[in-house]
Scaffold this motif. Structure first.
Motif, mmCIF file in Angstrom:
data_model
loop_
_atom_site.group_PDB
_atom_site.id
_atom_site.type_symbol
_atom_site.label_atom_id
_atom_site.label_comp_id
_atom_site.label_asym_id
_atom_site.label_seq_id
_atom_site.Cartn_x
_atom_site.Cartn_y
_atom_site.Cartn_z
ATOM 1 N N SER A 142 -10.146 47.073 42.002
ATOM 2 C CA SER A 142 -10.044 46.368 40.726
ATOM 3 C C SER A 142 -9.575 44.934 40.919
ATOM 4 N N THR A 143 -8.520 44.747 41.704
ATOM 5 C CA THR A 143 -7.957 43.414 41.909
ATOM 6 C C THR A 143 -8.936 42.492 42.617
ATOM 7 N N VAL A 144 -9.610 43.015 43.642
ATOM 8 C CA VAL A 144 -10.588 42.206 44.374
ATOM 9 C C VAL A 144 -11.769 41.855 43.473
ATOM 10 N N ALA A 145 -12.226 42.829 42.681
ATOM 11 C CA ALA A 145 -13.372 42.591 41.796
ATOM 12 C C ALA A 145 -13.079 41.479 40.800
ATOM 13 N N PHE A 146 -11.897 41.520 40.178
ATOM 14 C CA PHE A 146 -11.546 40.489 39.214
ATOM 15 C C PHE A 146 -11.282 39.146 39.901
ATOM 16 N N SER A 147 -10.791 39.179 41.146
ATOM 17 C CA SER A 147 -10.536 37.946 41.886
ATOM 18 C C SER A 147 -11.828 37.252 42.288
ATOM 19 N N LEU A 148 -12.906 38.026 42.459
ATOM 20 C CA LEU A 148 -14.190 37.453 42.847
ATOM 21 C C LEU A 148 -15.038 37.034 41.651
ATOM 22 N N SER A 149 -14.602 37.383 40.450
ATOM 23 C CA SER A 149 -15.432 37.158 39.269
ATOM 24 C C SER A 149 -15.406 35.702 38.812
ATOM 25 N N ALA A 150 -16.603 35.138 38.677
ATOM 26 C CA ALA A 150 -16.744 33.787 38.119
ATOM 27 C C ALA A 150 -17.956 33.758 37.187
ATOM 28 N N VAL A 151 -18.154 34.877 36.478
ATOM 29 C CA VAL A 151 -19.403 35.074 35.738
ATOM 30 C C VAL A 151 -19.626 34.030 34.641
ATOM 31 N N MET A 152 -18.564 33.592 33.991
ATOM 32 C CA MET A 152 -18.752 32.678 32.866
ATOM 33 C C MET A 152 -19.143 31.272 33.306
ATOM 34 N N SER A 153 -18.951 30.965 34.584
ATOM 35 C CA SER A 153 -19.343 29.654 35.089
ATOM 36 C C SER A 153 -20.778 29.625 35.615
ATOM 37 N N VAL A 154 -21.404 30.780 35.696
ATOM 38 C CA VAL A 154 -22.771 30.831 36.220
ATOM 39 C C VAL A 154 -23.748 29.998 35.379
ATOM 40 N N PRO A 155 -23.709 30.088 34.022
ATOM 41 C CA PRO A 155 -24.612 29.227 33.245
ATOM 42 C C PRO A 155 -24.399 27.739 33.506
ATOM 43 N N GLN A 156 -23.158 27.329 33.808
ATOM 44 C CA GLN A 156 -22.905 25.921 34.147
ATOM 45 C C GLN A 156 -23.649 25.538 35.429
ATOM 46 N N VAL A 157 -23.689 26.458 36.377
ATOM 47 C CA VAL A 157 -24.414 26.222 37.630
ATOM 48 C C VAL A 157 -25.912 26.120 37.363
ATOM 49 N N VAL A 158 -26.422 27.011 36.521
ATOM 50 C CA VAL A 158 -27.849 26.991 36.183
ATOM 51 C C VAL A 158 -28.226 25.659 35.542
#
Length: 385
Positions: free
Chosen positions: A192-208
């Protein structure tokens, strides 16, 4: 490949740094304590599985945004998922829930940044939070390009800080590894901790948007950004377990390293914490600004003030009950995440192609991502033995 026009154009390093900056945070400092309750075999397996599934999720979200010309989550979900007369109502409910989740995170960043400045400079908490907010908010106020540049500089600075700590760990007296398997619940908690630490999903549209729909660069920046955060997690876990042995505590990696290596590590810790909090603050408030702007049409500057000023007020007044909604916000993020994958499923069928995910975006992998999100949430509630 279609071209997507955004507010500003990112270089590859800036786009990658947006992913790194959103993902890196205080969460990675909690990983060593949980790792100390697991064997190295379990640690490596958890890191590998988490990275693979999180990478899949990020690529799916990139493709969803790509298919909708770089739009943020709410508009993507509205376009792909909701139909009929209740479409607007459900969209605004989702907007409210997602906004609550991001606001609770940003309140935590302001409070945390103020706490670091208070401890380091011995200034009143309110003054510290105001200073932190003004300096960090200034960056986003001037737009997406400056955020990308500042994220890039901060990522290099965090890399330098980690290099200094690694050298200090290797040349100083160390205890050696003492981590061992204790209970299965610890594996789930670590996941759980690693999964949340790796999450940057909301910034993906900015990259696109920032990479103007360049599919190769979008995929590469997500792979490299999440990969950098994975290496950072592995590095700080190795250093803490190697230097502290059985003396790893739940106070955070930098606190444990400071106790072992000397008080100077505390200064390094202040710098790292401020960088980690600030990169997350920039990424989250930029995302919330765009979500509000897409939903209301206020314009970028007004939308940014609407997104960030309430966070400052909540932090200044110390509304602990509101910040306590963070746990609820975490559940909301999971529900929203499942909604996003459902929206991706419809988007993939509608577009008739999968330019980013290919076969790895098919239904079995979509289900795998949803199961992982639920598991990560349950892991946050698991008792650490």
């Amino acid at each position: 490949m279609k071209e997507i026009k955004g507010e500003a154009k990112f270089t590859f390093l800036e786009a990658t740094s947006i992913i790194v900056g959103h993902g890196v945070g205080s969460g990675i400092l909690a990983v060593p304590f949980l790792a100390s309750r697991n064997s190295w075999r379990d640690i490596i397996i958890v890191l590998a599985v988490c990275y693979a599934i999180n990478l899949l999720m990020h690529l799916m979200i990139a493709e969803l945004s790509y298919n909708n010309n770089g739009l943020q989550f709410i508009k993507c979900i509205e376009a792909e998922l909701f139909k009929g007369t209740v479409k607007k109502v459900i969209t605004w409910i989702a907007f409210g829930f997602l906004g609550l989740s991001v606001i609770s995170n940003v309140v935590g960043f302001i409070t945390g940044g103020g706490a670091v400045l208070t401890t380091w400079l011995n200034i009143p908490p309110i003054v510290a939070m105001l200073i932190y907010y003004v300096v960090t908010a200034f960056v986003v106020l001037f737009g997406m390009k400056l955020v990308g540049v500042c994220e890039k500089i901060s990522v290099f600075a965090m890399g330098a800080v980690m290099a200094i700590l690694l050298v200090a760990t290797l040349i100083n007296e160390h205890t050696g590894f003492a981590n061992t398997f204790v209970a299965s619940s610890n594996i789930v908690a670590l996941y759980s901790t690693v999964a949340f630490s790796l999450s940057a999903v909301m910034s993906v549209p900015q990259v696109v948007k920032g990479l103007e729909g360049d599919v190769k660069k979008i995929k590469a920046s997500i792979v490299c950004g999440t990969g950098f955060n994975l290496c950072l997690i592995l590095l700080i876990t190795f250093m803490t377990l190697f230097a502290c042995g059985s003396n790893v505590t739940g106070n955070g990696a930098l606190v444990d390293l400071s106790a072992k290596l000397g008080g100077w590590v505390a200064i390094v810790g202040y710098i790292f914490s401020l960088l980690a909090l600030s990169t997350s603050f920039w990424a989250n408030t930029l995302n919330l600004r765009d979500i509000i702007n897409e939903q209301t049409g206020f314009g970028t500057k007004k939308s940014y003030l609407v997104s960030s000023l309430p966070c400052l007020i909540i932090a200044l007044f110390g509304l602990a009950d509101f910040v306590g909604f963070t746990r609820i916000a975490g559940v909301i993020q999971v529900l929203t995440g499942i909604g996003i994958i459902c929206a991706y499923h419809n988007s993939r069928k509608r577009s008739g192609e999968a330019v980013i995910c290919g076969k790895f975006g098919s239904l079995p992998f979509q289900i795998l991502v949803c199961v992982s999100s639920v598991l990560a949430t349950l892991g946050a509630l698991a008792k650490v033995m």
